[in-house]
Design a protein around this motif. Structure first.
Motif, PDB file in Angstrom:
ATOM      1  N   PHE A   5      22.309  71.197  89.922  1.00 31.83           N
ATOM      2  CA  PHE A   5      21.121  70.790  90.674  1.00 31.83           C
ATOM      3  C   PHE A   5      21.399  69.553  91.512  1.00 31.83           C
ATOM      4  O   PHE A   5      21.122  69.517  92.704  1.00 31.83           O
ATOM      5  CB  PHE A   5      19.973  70.484  89.696  1.00 31.83           C
ATOM      6  N   VAL A   6      21.972  68.558  90.853  1.00 25.88           N
ATOM      7  CA  VAL A   6      22.212  67.292  91.539  1.00 25.88           C
ATOM      8  C   VAL A   6      23.155  67.504  92.719  1.00 25.88           C
ATOM      9  O   VAL A   6      22.919  67.029  93.828  1.00 25.88           O
ATOM     10  CB  VAL A   6      22.801  66.251  90.560  1.00 25.88           C
ATOM     11  N   ARG A   7      24.218  68.270  92.463  1.00 28.51           N
ATOM     12  CA  ARG A   7      25.196  68.498  93.523  1.00 28.51           C
ATOM     13  C   ARG A   7      24.563  69.225  94.698  1.00 28.51           C
ATOM     14  O   ARG A   7      24.794  68.903  95.857  1.00 28.51           O
ATOM     15  CB  ARG A   7      26.362  69.308  92.955  1.00 28.51           C
ATOM     16  N   ARG A   8      23.730  70.206  94.376  1.00 27.66           N
ATOM     17  CA  ARG A   8      23.092  70.990  95.437  1.00 27.66           C
ATOM     18  C   ARG A   8      22.130  70.122  96.243  1.00 27.66           C
ATOM     19  O   ARG A   8      22.068  70.219  97.461  1.00 27.66           O
ATOM     20  CB  ARG A   8      22.358  72.177  94.793  1.00 27.66           C
ATOM     21  N   LEU A   9      21.384  69.252  95.546  1.00 31.16           N
ATOM     22  CA  LEU A   9      20.453  68.378  96.251  1.00 31.16           C
ATOM     23  C   LEU A   9      21.207  67.363  97.092  1.00 31.16           C
ATOM     24  O   LEU A   9      20.810  67.055  98.218  1.00 31.16           O
ATOM     25  CB  LEU A   9      19.540  67.666  95.247  1.00 31.16           C
ATOM     26  N   THR A 306      18.258  75.485 100.057  1.00 33.68           N
ATOM     27  CA  THR A 306      18.452  74.851  98.755  1.00 33.68           C
ATOM     28  C   THR A 306      17.675  75.591  97.683  1.00 33.68           C
ATOM     29  O   THR A 306      18.196  75.865  96.592  1.00 33.68           O
ATOM     30  CB  THR A 306      17.991  73.384  98.816  1.00 33.68           C
ATOM     31  N   ILE A 307      16.418  75.946  98.003  1.00 33.36           N
ATOM     32  CA  ILE A 307      15.610  76.665  97.017  1.00 33.36           C
ATOM     33  C   ILE A 307      16.269  77.993  96.655  1.00 33.36           C
ATOM     34  O   ILE A 307      16.397  78.340  95.473  1.00 33.36           O
ATOM     35  CB  ILE A 307      14.173  76.890  97.550  1.00 33.36           C
ATOM     36  N   VAL A 308      16.737  78.714  97.680  1.00 42.00           N
ATOM     37  CA  VAL A 308      17.384  80.004  97.409  1.00 42.00           C
ATOM     38  C   VAL A 308      18.587  79.810  96.485  1.00 42.00           C
ATOM     39  O   VAL A 308      18.754  80.527  95.498  1.00 42.00           O
ATOM     40  CB  VAL A 308      17.824  80.678  98.732  1.00 42.00           C
ATOM     41  N   ASP A 309      19.388  78.803  96.777  1.00 38.25           N
ATOM     42  CA  ASP A 309      20.570  78.548  95.951  1.00 38.25           C
ATOM     43  C   ASP A 309      20.187  78.184  94.516  1.00 38.25           C
ATOM     44  O   ASP A 309      20.798  78.644  93.561  1.00 38.25           O
ATOM     45  CB  ASP A 309      21.393  77.399  96.545  1.00 38.25           C
ATOM     46  N   LEU A 310      19.163  77.332  94.383  1.00 42.55           N
ATOM     47  CA  LEU A 310      18.749  76.909  93.038  1.00 42.55           C
ATOM     48  C   LEU A 310      18.190  78.087  92.252  1.00 42.55           C
ATOM     49  O   LEU A 310      18.521  78.281  91.086  1.00 42.55           O
ATOM     50  CB  LEU A 310      17.713  75.784  93.131  1.00 42.55           C
ATOM     51  N   VAL A 311      17.355  78.893  92.944  1.00 43.58           N
ATOM     52  CA  VAL A 311      16.808  80.074  92.276  1.00 43.58           C
ATOM     53  C   VAL A 311      17.941  80.996  91.854  1.00 43.58           C
ATOM     54  O   VAL A 311      17.969  81.502  90.728  1.00 43.58           O
ATOM     55  CB  VAL A 311      15.831  80.817  93.217  1.00 43.58           C
ATOM     56  N   TYR A 312      18.890  81.180  92.741  1.00 35.97           N
ATOM     57  CA  TYR A 312      20.022  82.044  92.422  1.00 35.97           C
ATOM     58  C   TYR A 312      20.782  81.507  91.212  1.00 35.97           C
ATOM     59  O   TYR A 312      21.184  82.257  90.333  1.00 35.97           O
ATOM     60  CB  TYR A 312      20.945  82.133  93.633  1.00 35.97           C
ATOM     61  N   GLY A 313      20.945  80.189  91.193  1.00 39.36           N
ATOM     62  CA  GLY A 313      21.625  79.575  90.060  1.00 39.36           C
ATOM     63  C   GLY A 313      20.870  79.794  88.758  1.00 39.36           C
ATOM     64  O   GLY A 313      21.456  79.989  87.704  1.00 39.36           O
ATOM     65  N   LEU A 314      19.526  79.786  88.845  1.00 38.35           N
ATOM     66  CA  LEU A 314      18.722  80.009  87.650  1.00 38.35           C
ATOM     67  C   LEU A 314      18.760  81.467  87.210  1.00 38.35           C
ATOM     68  O   LEU A 314      18.849  81.777  86.029  1.00 38.35           O
ATOM     69  CB  LEU A 314      17.263  79.617  87.929  1.00 38.35           C
ATOM     70  N   VAL A 315      18.664  82.372  88.205  1.00 41.51           N
ATOM     71  CA  VAL A 315      18.536  83.793  87.887  1.00 41.51           C
ATOM     72  C   VAL A 315      19.860  84.376  87.420  1.00 41.51           C
ATOM     73  O   VAL A 315      19.913  85.153  86.476  1.00 41.51           O
ATOM     74  CB  VAL A 315      18.031  84.570  89.122  1.00 41.51           C
TER      75      VAL A 315
END
Lengths: 329, 307
Positions: A5-9, A306-315
């Motif tokens: 998360f931190v890296r992506r942000l 960013t949201i797409v990437d984070l969601v992808y990371g979660l899913v």
């Protein structure tokens, strides 16, 4: 997970920083704000005094810092042409563009998933072959040509649909005007939305078909068949879920392209959105407006990505959280 | 030597597949016609669209020959300035194709070098370059190109811009799309690097540059070939889109995109051919390239980098 998360942000912040530096250097080089303010009749000494007072002679970093502070407060300067804050001008046009994107996305989702899945389940069916052939041709037709040709056929020759503008709109809340609630507005949305979706739709049909075909070959699907599950359950519960994962990522990557395509679509249909406004601003050398467009669009784009990437990371549990720069995502 | 190579090619599986694929043959033939017709434009075209002395404004908006009001002097009619549409399209296709090919050459040089470096050295260099590639790709070529060219045009004025248009288009499209090549090459390099021949040349003591370009690169050529066709098609579409927006080739020296743009306002008054005919020429060109790309991908079937 937290590190991811931190890296992506951090990456999102870095991209935004680069965009702001680019935007600022454009402002620095393009046009002279002083001339816009006082005209030609002021003497050179007065100009220099004014330049000092406005801080135009300060070092680059001081000026950039000031620009950044103003930008964070939502102040990106005043449009030369509209004589209003550039951000307000852009945000006025935001609903028109977002509704266009929404309409196009709706078309893409509603058609690409069923057609792609059908073509993967029944590869030899005539409809699948037809859909794939149409997709190949569709990918080869540039967006602006689809737009022009649809205008020529449906507006000029047949006279069924309007060729430009948003038609009648109603204000729903907080200045958001929508064309979805009036018949006239909906009619005006049809051609632009079809044109905007015309390249993405075949792209997604092909992508979903390819991913689905791959998933249907995998071990766990074979195992599901062996367990004697019903075809519907295997296709729609087991296979489809894993098909859609990579589709999400590609969808994220395509956001930038979609924004670029709105510029083309809006130009052809004279759609009063941000893209059309941006090209007008370029022709008028309306620097604050150009910069406001860059920042607003850059922000929309970075946030969604960013949201797409984070969601992808979660899913997706297999995404390489520890090494997100591994490359094959 | 050439005869032997030719013999090998005729017997290869590639040629065998090609001969059996009607779509590929048709696409290839059409592609050849395009290339020959547009590079031989000065010989084929009945008029020179860049020569203002032979253009007569009285000839403007004449429909194609087979329609009412058509004139046998102008096969496909004329545009709004009175230029013969057939000649202008030939010259325009030449510009579009040239920009497309040069832009892809630039992409190739940049992308292949960076991809080789990234894949061969790995580590920090690799993660930096690939992160950069990801970010740049997500911005979309068209978006980057539109903003860059728009700012450039606003900075330097339209007159200078029109003189530099070809160069600018090649540079922008070429630089914006390097990640496509870099990712493809990197993926193949990672696979090749594990093989013994690379260890062997390394032990022999060759320098990295030599290993990369002389030993690894030749083994990554088939994926490069596959994406190149599609990349040229994409570059041509980008160029057309930019020219359509008025950020590309000027109307005095039109590419297919600027020709479509210049005719757009006339479709409302019935002169559809100025826009629609160059449009169809563009679509067919892009379509055959995409079909050839599909064929190459199916035959050479390299494990292409996803997306």
């Amino acid at each position: 997970m937290f590190a991811f998360f931190v890296r992506r942000l951090a990456q999102a912040a870095l991209v935004m920083f680069v965009i702001s530096v680019i935007a600022f250097s454009i402002q620095d080089n393009l046009g002279d704000p002083l001339r816009e303010m006082v005209g030609q009749s002021v003497s050179e000494e007065e100009r220099q005094a004014l330049r000092d007072k406005m801080g135009l002679n300060d070092p680059f970093f001081v000026q950039y810092w000031r620009f950044l502070k103003n930008a964070l407060q939502g102040d990106l300067g005043t449009s030369y042409f509209f004589k209003r804050p550039a951000v307000d001008v852009i945000l006025d046009k935001l609903p028109a563009t977002l509704e266009l994107v929404f309409g196009a996305s709706l078309i893409i989702i509603v058609f690409s998933v069923p057609i792609g899945v059908f073509a993967a389940i029944n590869p030899r069916h005539w409809f699948s072959k037809f859909a794939m052939a149409v997709s190949t041709v569709g990918i080869s037709i540039p967006v602006f040509l689809t737009a022009i040709m649809s205008i020529y056929i449906f507006s000029v020759e047949l006279g069924w649909l309007p060729s430009f503008g948003r038609g009648e709109t109603v204000e729903i809340f907080g200045g958001w005007t929508t064309g979805f609630l009036t018949w006239d507005g909906l009619v005006h949305l049809i051609l632009p939305c079809i044109a905007l979706s015309s390249i993405m739709l075949p792209l997604f049909i092909r992508l979903i078909r390819a991913e689905m075909l791959e998933v249907l070959e995998s071990e766990y699907v074979k195992f599901a068949w062996a367990k004697g599950l019903s075809p519907k359950r295997v296709w729609f519960v087991h296979a489809l879920k894993n098909t859609l994962l990579p589709v999400i990522t590609v969808g994220g990557v395509q956001i930038g392209t979609l924004i670029a395509f709105t510029i083309l679509t809006e130009t052809v249909f004279q759609w009063p959105g941000m893209g059309f406004l941006f090209l007008e601003a370029v022709n008028r050398v309306d620097t604050p407006l150009i910069i406001a467009y860059l920042i607003v669009v850059g922000l929309i784009f970075v946030v969604t990505n960013t949201i797409v990437d984070l969601v992808y990371g979660l899913v997706n549990p297999t995404v390489k959280l520890a090494r997100p720069h591994g490359g094959d995502g | 030597m050439v005869a032997v190579k030719w013999q090998q090619f005729m017997e290869s599986a590639f040629y065998h597949d090609f001969r059996r694929d009607k779509i590929a043959i048709t696409s290839f033939v059409i592609m050849c016609i395009y290339v020959v017709a547009c590079y031989a434009a000065p010989l084929i075209a009945p008029y020179n669209p860049y020569d203002p002395t032979i253009i007569d404004i009285m000839d403007s908006e004449i429909p194609p020959m087979w329609l009412d009001g058509g004139n046998s002097r102008f096969l496909l009619g004329t545009d709004a300035q009175g230029r013969d549409l057939f000649s202008t399209i030939l010259y325009g296709t030449r510009i579009s194709l040239t920009i497309g090919i040069c832009a892809v050459l630039l992409q190739g040089v940049l992308g292949i070098s960076l991809g080789l470096i990234s894949g061969y050295f790995g580590g920090r260099v690799d993660s930096f370059l690939m992160r950069l590639a990801d970010i740049q790709l997500s911005f979309s070529t068209l978006m980057v190109a539109i903003i860059f060219l728009a700012v450039f045009q606003a900075l330097f004025g339209t007159e200078l811009y029109e003189r530099l248009a070809i160069l600018m288009l090649i540079l922008v499209i070429g630089i914006a799309e390097w990640p496509q090549y870099a990712r493809t090459v990197r993926a193949s390099v990672l696979a090749e690097k594990k093989k013994e021949y690379v260890d062997a040349v390394r032990v022999v003591g060759l320098r990295p540059v030599r290993i990369m370009f002389r030993h690894i690169l030749p083994n990554t050529l088939s994926p490069i070939l596959v994406i190149s066709t599609v990349q040229v098609a994409n570059a041509i579409v980008s160029e057309a889109a930019l020219s359509f927006l008025g950020l590309g080739m000027p109307v005095s020296k039109p590419s297919l995109g600027s020709l479509i743009n210049s005719g757009f306002e006339f479709i409302f008054s019935g002169s559809w051919w100025i826009t629609i005919i160059p449009g169809i020429v563009l679509i067919v060109l892009v379509l055959v390239m995409n079909l050839l790309g599909d064929f190459l991908r199916d035959v050479l079937n390299p494990k292409l980098y996803k997306n």
